[in-house]
Write a protein that holds these residues in place. Sequence first.
Motif, PDB file in Angstrom:
ATOM      1  N   UNK A 630       9.806  42.348 -42.279  1.00  0.00           N
ATOM      2  CA  UNK A 630      10.989  41.495 -42.215  1.00  0.00           C
ATOM      3  C   UNK A 630      11.628  41.236 -43.574  1.00  0.00           C
ATOM      4  N   UNK A 631      11.217  41.979 -44.580  1.00  0.00           N
ATOM      5  CA  UNK A 631      11.872  41.861 -45.873  1.00  0.00           C
ATOM      6  C   UNK A 631      11.445  40.688 -46.717  1.00  0.00           C
ATOM      7  N   UNK A 632      10.198  40.274 -46.585  1.00  0.00           N
ATOM      8  CA  UNK A 632       9.684  39.198 -47.422  1.00  0.00           C
ATOM      9  C   UNK A 632       9.027  38.098 -46.620  1.00  0.00           C
ATOM     10  N   UNK A 633       8.247  37.267 -47.348  1.00  0.00           N
ATOM     11  CA  UNK A 633       7.458  36.225 -46.702  1.00  0.00           C
ATOM     12  C   UNK A 633       8.330  35.171 -46.029  1.00  0.00           C
ATOM     13  N   UNK A 634       9.388  34.725 -46.712  1.00  0.00           N
ATOM     14  CA  UNK A 634      10.240  33.670 -46.164  1.00  0.00           C
ATOM     15  C   UNK A 634      10.964  34.143 -44.909  1.00  0.00           C
ATOM     16  N   UNK A 635      11.473  35.368 -44.940  1.00  0.00           N
ATOM     17  CA  UNK A 635      12.169  35.900 -43.771  1.00  0.00           C
ATOM     18  C   UNK A 635      11.199  36.111 -42.611  1.00  0.00           C
ATOM     19  N   UNK A 636       9.968  36.527 -42.932  1.00  0.00           N
ATOM     20  CA  UNK A 636       8.963  36.713 -41.886  1.00  0.00           C
ATOM     21  C   UNK A 636       8.612  35.385 -41.227  1.00  0.00           C
ATOM     22  N   UNK A 637       8.490  34.331 -42.068  1.00  0.00           N
ATOM     23  CA  UNK A 637       8.185  33.005 -41.522  1.00  0.00           C
ATOM     24  C   UNK A 637       9.331  32.501 -40.648  1.00  0.00           C
ATOM     25  N   UNK A 638      10.556  32.713 -41.098  1.00  0.00           N
ATOM     26  CA  UNK A 638      11.715  32.284 -40.310  1.00  0.00           C
ATOM     27  C   UNK A 638      11.789  33.032 -38.985  1.00  0.00           C
ATOM     28  N   UNK A 639      11.497  34.338 -39.025  1.00  0.00           N
ATOM     29  CA  UNK A 639      11.487  35.131 -37.790  1.00  0.00           C
ATOM     30  C   UNK A 639      10.453  34.588 -36.814  1.00  0.00           C
ATOM     31  N   UNK A 640       9.255  34.291 -37.328  1.00  0.00           N
ATOM     32  CA  UNK A 640       8.192  33.776 -36.464  1.00  0.00           C
ATOM     33  C   UNK A 640       8.572  32.418 -35.888  1.00  0.00           C
ATOM     34  N   UNK A 641       9.083  31.533 -36.731  1.00  0.00           N
ATOM     35  CA  UNK A 641       9.436  30.190 -36.269  1.00  0.00           C
ATOM     36  C   UNK A 641      10.539  30.254 -35.213  1.00  0.00           C
ATOM     37  N   UNK A 642      11.569  31.061 -35.457  1.00  0.00           N
ATOM     38  CA  UNK A 642      12.665  31.167 -34.495  1.00  0.00           C
ATOM     39  C   UNK A 642      12.191  31.765 -33.176  1.00  0.00           C
ATOM     40  N   UNK A 643      11.441  32.871 -33.286  1.00  0.00           N
ATOM     41  CA  UNK A 643      10.986  33.545 -32.072  1.00  0.00           C
ATOM     42  C   UNK A 643       9.994  32.722 -31.292  1.00  0.00           C
ATOM     43  N   UNK A 644       9.017  32.122 -32.000  1.00  0.00           N
ATOM     44  CA  UNK A 644       8.038  31.301 -31.301  1.00  0.00           C
ATOM     45  C   UNK A 644       8.698  30.055 -30.724  1.00  0.00           C
ATOM     46  N   UNK A 645       9.682  29.511 -31.438  1.00  0.00           N
ATOM     47  CA  UNK A 645      10.411  28.361 -30.914  1.00  0.00           C
ATOM     48  C   UNK A 645      11.109  28.698 -29.611  1.00  0.00           C
ATOM     49  N   UNK A 646      11.736  29.872 -29.555  1.00  0.00           N
ATOM     50  CA  UNK A 646      12.398  30.288 -28.315  1.00  0.00           C
ATOM     51  C   UNK A 646      11.392  30.484 -27.189  1.00  0.00           C
ATOM     52  N   UNK A 647      10.254  31.076 -27.540  1.00  0.00           N
ATOM     53  CA  UNK A 647       9.220  31.288 -26.521  1.00  0.00           C
ATOM     54  C   UNK A 647       8.698  29.955 -25.984  1.00  0.00           C
TER      55      UNK A 647
END
Length: 972
Positions: A630-647
């Motif tokens: 995901x192009x870095x740690x911060x972007x990976x964390x944001x991806x996880x938070x957004x996706x898990x939040x939707x789930x």
Amino acid sequence: MYPVKTPKKLIEVALPLDAINAEAALRKRKAPGGYPTTLHKWWAQRPVAAARAVIFAQMVNDPGYQQGGGFKFGVNKEKAAIERERLFKIIEDLVRWENTNNEEVLGRAREEIWRSWRETCALNKDHPQAAELFNPEKLPFFHDPFAGSGAIPLEAQRLGMESYASDLNPVAVTINKAMIEIPSKFAGRAPVGPEIAADKGSGRKATRDAFEDWSGAKGLAEDVRRYGAWMREEAEKRIGHLYPKIEVTAEMVAERPDLKPYLGEKLTVIAWLWARTVHSPNPAFSHAEVPLASTFILSSKSGKEVYVEPVVEGNSYRFSVKLGSPPESARNGTKAAGRSSNFFCLLSNTPISGDYIKSEGQAGRLGARLMAIVAEGVRGRIYLPPTSEHEAVARQAHFEWKPSGEVPARLTGGTCVPYGMKEWGDLFTHRQLAALNVFSDLVQEAIVRVRENALTAGWEDDVGLDQGGAGAIAYAQAVGVYLACAISRLADYGCSLATWRPKDNAMRSGMPKQALQMSWDFAEGSAFAQSSSGFVECADVVAKVLETALSGYVKGEAFQCSAATHGSFGVLGNVVVSTDPPYYDNIGYADLSDFLYVWLRRCLRPIFSGLYATLAVPKAEELVAIPYRHGGKEKAEAFFLDGMGEAIKSLALRAHPAFPVTIYYAFKQAETKEGSGTSSTGWETFLAAVIGGGFAITGTWPVRTEGDNRQVGTGNNALASSIVLVCRQRAADAPSISRREFIRELNAVLPVALDEMTRGGINSPVAPVDLSQAIIGPGMAIFSKYTAVLEADGTPMSVRTALQLINRFLAEDDFDHDTQFCLHWFETQGWATGKYGEADVLARAKGTSVGGLVEAGVVESSKGELRLLRWADMASDWSPETDIRIPVWEALHQMIRALNQEGESAAGALLARMPERSEPIRALAYRLYTLCERKGWAEDARAYNELVTAWTAIEQASHEVGHSGHQGAFDL
């Protein structure tokens, strides 16, 4: 929205954690035959004991509701306690693996689930949606949107619920189809394959149709065995010449008299043991390919030791196999001291650097040299020296196809890519590729034969399995699915990353962990042998799961769907949910599962064309926080938070309002950090997603899902316990509160909760190893029931801050002055020696003195220095009756000394002589365990944990001895 009357469920009040954890840890250490996790490779699989217990307790009303006559705990606490004990007994029986098919035990559990459901329906009979939500004749559906290995939906099905499983990963979907969907379609059917006579060569036992019990999935299991045996026979016709037997020659007997009984015999080979090679970096020996062997030990069993002895002959070498105790030099093979990838040249003793090995691998110049051959003897396995004939046969193997696709260059536990093994096909020898090609092709041929035999047996023909069929073609494809699972197992044990286990004289799979680690000396098992690498054995492992654990109790269905983007998940509403989401950044499931996907796709694409349409497993949507994707740690964390939040939002919207949702989160030991308690980016992000998704957390339970060998002091990526979060949808009109009000509530609730956890009340006491996780439950229950907790500046409090405020309740110092000094000194110095001056200042601040500490027997001071006394330093003849100054610190470490040196009875006898110190001793042990665990002091943490876990037995022993009257004096 019209309110729903929701009695608290058992899981929101109490659980028999000891029984659950003991069974879960036992099965994590060694999975018995037929255990569901052995059906197919997956990572971070839940023990079925935990899944059964959690789902049962999630479905059953807590007796406090029944006895109280309403939703609050009533006045009849005694009756409620008796009822809980009865439910605990059901759980204790239910979690035992031996009761997997015990209908009496399962019947009691299902009856309780139905009883609670009907009570809930009766309470809500006037609800406007009663017909939809509260049908007393039908249990709600169950759904796991992160189904993974399938253990959770399988256990929901076993408990009587129609079970649905979804996952983005097609390998996981296939596993779940094999677990819950296929067995229910063909339960109770007799096998259609012809009976097979016993075959000593293949290890196949004779089968008979007459008088057999084909209940559940036993008939399907038998057909997997029968057609698996047929595939072996057919494969042997085609590639059997690549797997020759080994003849014991007179030359071998001359070197090894123990082989004399086998002289002239041709023995079946179990495995060929190879060492990878590189050209020697020494110019004088650059013609020679020298071995990179991590060990020369073949068998380390006591009295049966065997090892390889390299024999250097001028500018070449050969391998000889010796019996007896090996020399020390054999243990590390040709590995040099230092980093694991450094070796030395066998011929010149020149160092071989890791960089040199990588450059040779990248250039395609890694070779392999046969070191030894493992064969089947009369009374076990015997080790023979390599022969040029066997090495030549291996090199002449040809194959039609090898899997393409890139091996992941980064993995949590390591990867072989730096050594030139870049594509999936590179992980296999030519002979292994030939075998996997033939066995994969035979799956389709077996499906044709199964269909023909089913039609002959009177089956109706029908549409295929993927179209919902249940006739001859669907059954044939079902058998094909399980044979493909056996192919996956064959690939795992039949790759060049698989190794030999000298301790067990057996194969180790190529992926024992979540990694594709480089193997320097590898074991090439025979696909036709009676071993874990043999195809008949692989098929039998799959068949055992079918007949033991997969009985198809009620309907089940598995489908491919992203939990974050909903997809087909949208058709399911008002479901009971228990799920085990990905662990933030710990495991790249998609990257790893491509290893198995490429072979499953070859076998199953004709059956599940949509599921296996792509060349590799979908990765872009996978909910893991992998920085390089995901192009870095911060972007990976944001991806996880957004996706898990939707789930999580999707879960909250679709969860049945009468039941809590249970969500597993498995900790890495690295997630319990000094100074912050149980806290990490992954944990905080996950909790934020759960709370942001609309859930209030009503409970947390530390469940021993990862095995007791990973509790204390393991590596950074080791998983510890799982926390099972119990969640309810947060009220839409939930208010906000201030930080001060939040802390006030914590102050009122957490001390009581902590006391309950450490003393044991409704539940058994929580072990120190789990305390920092367990305390999160009551703390986050307060935090998450509000829309927000507002800081002084009006901004919402972060989850990290809330966790820090919760964890501080594990660090209160309510002990005597001497003990407070020891605690503070230990936290900063450990057992190391420190300066007297610093100790004197600290002692004064804590209300004591260095002289008093020496007199109390807790420190040693001389020559301007001071150190704490360890438990092993303390006098074994210590007498609390005559000691006039007994800090809790001293009493605790004397108890540890007695326990370690003399056992529980002696510790109990010592406690009987100072019963008033019982609670302070135990409280200090918890406090010190938490401190040591955060510091990474594994051995010290273990000592405190062992005392607490033995506390019940110690107390019982103390009461048997009887208490003495005099207790000495507290220094308060």
